[in-house]
Structures are given as structure tokens and as C-alpha cells.
Scaffold this motif. Sequence first.
Motif, mmCIF file in Angstrom:
data_model
loop_
_atom_site.group_PDB
_atom_site.id
_atom_site.type_symbol
_atom_site.label_atom_id
_atom_site.label_comp_id
_atom_site.label_asym_id
_atom_site.label_seq_id
_atom_site.Cartn_x
_atom_site.Cartn_y
_atom_site.Cartn_z
ATOM 1 N N LEU A 39 -7.314 7.330 -3.030
ATOM 2 C CA LEU A 39 -6.327 8.070 -1.792
ATOM 3 C C LEU A 39 -7.591 8.972 -1.159
ATOM 4 N N ASN A 81 4.741 10.498 22.613
ATOM 5 C CA ASN A 81 3.791 9.220 22.478
ATOM 6 C C ASN A 81 4.295 7.941 22.909
ATOM 7 N N VAL A 128 6.600 8.051 3.491
ATOM 8 C CA VAL A 128 7.483 9.092 3.251
ATOM 9 C C VAL A 128 8.720 8.740 2.868
ATOM 10 N N LEU A 129 9.376 7.638 2.907
ATOM 11 C CA LEU A 129 10.357 7.124 2.333
ATOM 12 C C LEU A 129 10.288 6.597 0.958
ATOM 13 N N ALA A 170 0.604 4.063 -2.814
ATOM 14 C CA ALA A 170 0.255 5.523 -2.398
ATOM 15 C C ALA A 170 1.285 6.543 -2.997
ATOM 16 N N PHE A 196 -2.201 -1.378 10.671
ATOM 17 C CA PHE A 196 -1.951 -0.833 9.390
ATOM 18 C C PHE A 196 -1.942 0.765 9.247
ATOM 19 N N THR A 197 -3.170 1.322 9.919
ATOM 20 C CA THR A 197 -3.166 2.644 10.042
ATOM 21 C C THR A 197 -2.147 3.452 10.715
ATOM 22 N N ILE A 223 13.040 11.880 8.890
ATOM 23 C CA ILE A 223 12.709 10.393 8.477
ATOM 24 C C ILE A 223 13.560 9.786 7.513
ATOM 25 N N THR A 224 13.756 10.783 6.342
ATOM 26 C CA THR A 224 14.301 10.038 5.175
ATOM 27 C C THR A 224 15.953 9.951 5.503
ATOM 28 N N VAL A 275 0.501 8.453 13.471
ATOM 29 C CA VAL A 275 1.560 8.223 14.223
ATOM 30 C C VAL A 275 2.055 9.725 15.118
ATOM 31 N N ILE A 288 1.794 2.913 8.028
ATOM 32 C CA ILE A 288 2.362 3.253 6.778
ATOM 33 C C ILE A 288 2.787 4.637 6.778
ATOM 34 N N PHE A 329 0.932 -1.254 -0.116
ATOM 35 C CA PHE A 329 0.088 0.257 -0.098
ATOM 36 C C PHE A 329 0.824 1.293 0.070
ATOM 37 N N PHE A 378 -8.165 8.100 7.572
ATOM 38 C CA PHE A 378 -6.985 8.361 8.434
ATOM 39 C C PHE A 378 -7.222 9.501 9.238
ATOM 40 N N GLN A 400 5.556 6.502 7.962
ATOM 41 C CA GLN A 400 7.240 6.248 7.629
ATOM 42 C C GLN A 400 7.236 5.668 6.143
ATOM 43 N N GLN A 420 6.663 20.366 9.544
ATOM 44 C CA GLN A 420 6.782 19.171 8.694
ATOM 45 C C GLN A 420 8.069 18.884 7.772
ATOM 46 N N PHE A 423 -1.376 10.841 6.008
ATOM 47 C CA PHE A 423 -1.068 9.253 6.192
ATOM 48 C C PHE A 423 -0.049 9.156 7.518
ATOM 49 N N TYR A 424 0.654 10.168 7.681
ATOM 50 C CA TYR A 424 1.458 10.154 8.752
ATOM 51 C C TYR A 424 0.562 10.686 10.040
ATOM 52 N N LEU A 425 -0.664 11.126 10.113
ATOM 53 C CA LEU A 425 -1.246 11.448 11.203
ATOM 54 C C LEU A 425 -1.418 10.692 12.322
ATOM 55 N N ARG A 473 0.888 13.152 2.256
ATOM 56 C CA ARG A 473 1.810 12.624 3.068
ATOM 57 C C ARG A 473 1.653 12.843 4.766
ATOM 58 N N THR A 485 10.047 15.454 8.031
ATOM 59 C CA THR A 485 10.081 14.391 6.837
ATOM 60 C C THR A 485 11.715 14.286 6.447
ATOM 61 N N PHE A 530 3.796 19.237 14.258
ATOM 62 C CA PHE A 530 4.195 18.249 13.082
ATOM 63 C C PHE A 530 3.966 19.396 11.744
#
Lengths: 311, 279
Positions: free
Chosen positions: B19, B211, A193-194, A105, A184-185, B272-273, A128, A188, A101, B26, A190, B265, A124-126, A121, B269, B261
Motif C-alpha cells: 500500500l 477537469n 471508495v465504493l 486495497a 489504471f492510476t 460517490i457512494t 482524479v 481506481i 486491485f 500515486f 472511485q 472529502q 488513491f483518489y488524487l 483513500r 465520498t 477535495f
Amino acid sequence: MVKEKKKLSKTPTLGISHKIQRETNTTSYLFLLPFAILFISFVLIPIFIGIYTSFFDYTLKGLHFNWGKNYLDLFKDRIFWKSMGNTLLLVIVAVPCVIFFSLWAASALNDRNKALTGIFRGVFYLPVVMGTVPVIVVWKWIFNAYYGILNYLLKSAKLMPQTLRFDWLGEKSTAIWCILLILFTTSIGQPIVLYIASLGDVNKNLIEAAEVDGASRFRIFWQIKWPYIMPTTLYIGIITTINTFQCFSLIQLLTSGGPSYSTSTVMYYLYEMAFTHYQFGYANAIGVILLVVIGLFSLAELQIMRRRGAE
Amino acid sequence: MNVKRKEISFYRVLSTIVLIVLAILFLFPLYWIITGSFKLNPERVPPEWFPKTWSLVHWTRLFGNPTRQPALRWFLNSLVISLLSMVLTLISSSMAGYVLAKKKFTGRRVIFIILILAMALPKQVILVPLMRLMNSLGIYNTLWAVILGSVGWPFGVFLMKQFSQGIPTELIEAAKIDGAGEIRVFLELICHLMQPAFASLAIFTFINTWNDYFLQLVMLTSRERLTIALGIATMQAEMSIDYGLIMAGAALSAIPMILIFVAFQKYFTKGITLGALKG
């Protein structure tokens, strides 16, 4: 790196470079010191104590060496195997889903405008960023038998008898799948983003050339993009595996391992042993097994991916 | 050619729809927390998809009974834990990351390999020993137990090493020729050049520590020492269907993180990368 070292040691050194090396060493070690203290005290030593005490009958009453009986008991412990089975199920389902997924995405977002990609992005990061607990209190409400939104929706769509109060998290058949969905939610963010970063680095000329030659979208993906993003896929596979193996908060907050251990994971069982039964030695033995399994999985995944990448 | 173009645009529409549907899934928890904390009777079935009347009653209840749920205290505990972890991580990781990237000292490779191995280590495995350690240090069930339990992990060092590698060695050499000592080079040159790295690591550490439910759960037991995340979990365990109160608590925990965040942001990001690349 090894070669470099050999070369260095072969070249004749004068006293002065020894002195420089010594100075470099001293400064470097001093710079490393603050982190080294934290790392050694709060990671390294606890690991060794954990491995060591896993060979003891270790409860609130005290410590008695018991020659690895904890491991033997674990081997015969049906709840432990049940938890291990659940954990493996989570890994086997979640890891491919997350990879598939997040890659889909990221690809779908890749050729759109930047602002939109940024927004998605972020969305979907929300889960976390929000934190596990706030996300889970909502899901627990969704799955609730009496006040649950899912039951309400299914009844409105006439997919469920009006009088049924289905307890999604309390039924053996559904509980683990609810947990998988939430897992799952929360997993995904990270990976997406990668993948976005990695797909953005694929050589655009190569793709354009392939397009001119009439290659299909699928073929461009499979023969140009996929090999390029292989290291990212590998990395995502490993971190998702490790994270799923450690799946704990979801279980503790949603089901406490129930009903009748159908959602217990190795990590949750460890916690229960330490905090409900005060079997510290036993809990540490579970920890060591977890450590070994995670290590093996990471290695195996690395090997498989490498072989496939070489073909 | 014509057919192909049509195919692509059909795929584009389809993928956009998928999407958007997923984005709604989400976003739903956040929407539900915020609206739920303002609804008069959030537990009512059928659910109010949008609050008919906006009420502050759950928010005043959340802060109005400090003996039952000291929400403000919980919030401040989370803040103190996250801030101190962040500062300790920034100092120790930047120093270690810098020398690992830029100094060729004896044993560098070994230290680096140990750190890489430790990164893949399941954090929770050391739960019992760590708890006993904090106990013998006399800081079990204090905020320090959570702080010290989270700052020894090498992610930050790794991230800072990745960032430092981008600094040209000539700059460091030049500063040294100008007579700057090691400490001055680090404080004035490296720290200056690594500002984005500091921002990334700071935000990352802050949000993750805030968290980190597991560590908080293990280390904190008395009611007034809980964090906001732990507090909500406790509230839910005790009064599971007082959704208004729980949603207000969840909003109190989640919204500051979301604001941070959204504001940073870019750095997040980047962190992370860069933290993910190997080597």
C-alpha cells in the motif's frame, strides 16, 4: 412497481383523487422543467441528430444522404478496426486489474483505523481530483526519451545501456502499456471508495461467527464478503468498461494515437475524423458504433455477473 | 492458532508495504509538479529529487507573459465555467431529484428509466452534434458552450433523488398541513434538509467540470478563452521541455482542486457512494 400500478387502477377512484393527481402532475412537471430543458437541448437532441446524420455524407461542404455508406466504409476501414482492437485490449486488461486491485486495497484498508483509511483513500483518489492534464504532463516527463525519469532510473540500476535513449511512448511495443498504466492510476479512485463503503456494510457478526468456527481468511472473503459485494463489483465493472471505452484524453495528450495508430482508440479516431479530416458524418457513425458496443458490453456484463451471482 | 496469528501479521506487514509503495506512485505526480515548479533547472538529468534551491522564476514567467500564456485569464475562465455549471446543476438537479423521489406523478417511471439510460451513455458520442448546436446558437468558442455542454447530464438528478429519498414523507405532509405551498416546502424544508446533498453535488460538479478536458478542448479555440487545463496542454504541445513553466501551470490547475477535495472529502465520498447505488 408494475404490480402496484395495476392495483391502483383497479381501485375505484373518485373525481377528487383525479384532481389531486392532476395537481401533483402539474407541480412535478414544473419542478422537472429546468432540468428537462437542459437535458433535451444538450443531450437528447444531439444524440438524435448524431444518429440521423451518421447516414449522411456530412462534411464542411454540406449534407448528402448516402444510405449508410459510412457504416460500410467503417467496416472496411483498417484503422477503425485497429482502434477498436486497441480499445478492447485496454478494456480487457484494465477492467480486471481495476476490480482486483481496488478490491484488494479496500480489503487491506478495511480493518485498519479510520484516519489511515481516509488518508489512503484520498491518495488513491488524487489523480482524479488533480485532473487528467496535470497528471499526464508528469507521466509524459517520466517516459521522455531524453529527460525521462524512467530511463534514468533504469540506467542507474544498470538495467539499460547507458547510451540508449528509449522512447517509451514512441515505440509500438511499449506505448500502449504505458497508457494502460496511467489509465489504471486514474481509474481506481472511485472503485476503492465504493468497495470500502460496501465492505464496511458486511455483517460483522457473520464474519465473527465464521472466525470462531475456524474459517480461513480466504474462505471468509470468498463465501461471505464476495457474494455481498457482488452488486458493487458489477457496478464497478460496468463503469470502468464504459470509461475505458471512452479513453481519449490520455491518448490525445500522450501519443496522438501513434506510432502508426498503435495507440489509437475508437474515441480518439472519432475525434481525429471530426477535427482533422472534418468527416462529420463518418465521425457520427463511429459514435453510433461506440454507443452500441458500450450498450452491449454493459448488458453482457450484467448477464454474466447475474448468472454467477445466482449459482 | 499460534501459526495462524503469525500468518496474519505477516500478511498485514506485506500489505502495508504494498500500500505504501503504491501510495508513493500515486503521490509522485503531485510531488513532482510542486517541486518542479520551484526548481531552477527541472529538466536536468540526473533529476533533482528534492529542489536544491527554491526559486520563483517559473511562477513569475507563468504570469509575466500574458500574450503568450494568459495564465490568470485561463484560471479565471476555469473558475467561471466551474462555478456556473455548479449553480445550474444544483438548481435543476435538486428540483428534478426531489419530485422524482417524492411525488407519484404520471410518467415518473418512464422519465427515470430514460435518465438511467442516459447515464450510461458515452458523453463523447455527441461531440459533433453538440459542437454544431453550440455553433448555431452562436456560443461556440465561448465559456457558455462548455457550461451548457456539461449541465444536461443526469448524474446530479440521480444523486439528488437518492438523497431526497431519505427525507421522511411525513415531514412534507406536515408542512403542507401547516399551509405551506409546494414552492415553500421545497425552498424552506427540502433545501434545508438536503444541505449535505447540495454540498456533495456542488463539490463533485465543480471538480469534474474543472477537469473536463475533453469538452473544453472541443468547445474552446481562441487562446484567451482556454481554461487552465487546456492552457497547460497547449503549452506542452508548443514548448514540451520547458518543464518549469509547465509544472507551474499544472500546479495552478491541480492545487485548488486538491484543497477543495481535502477540505470537503467527507461530502465528496458520500456523493460517490450514493450516486453509485442503483434503484
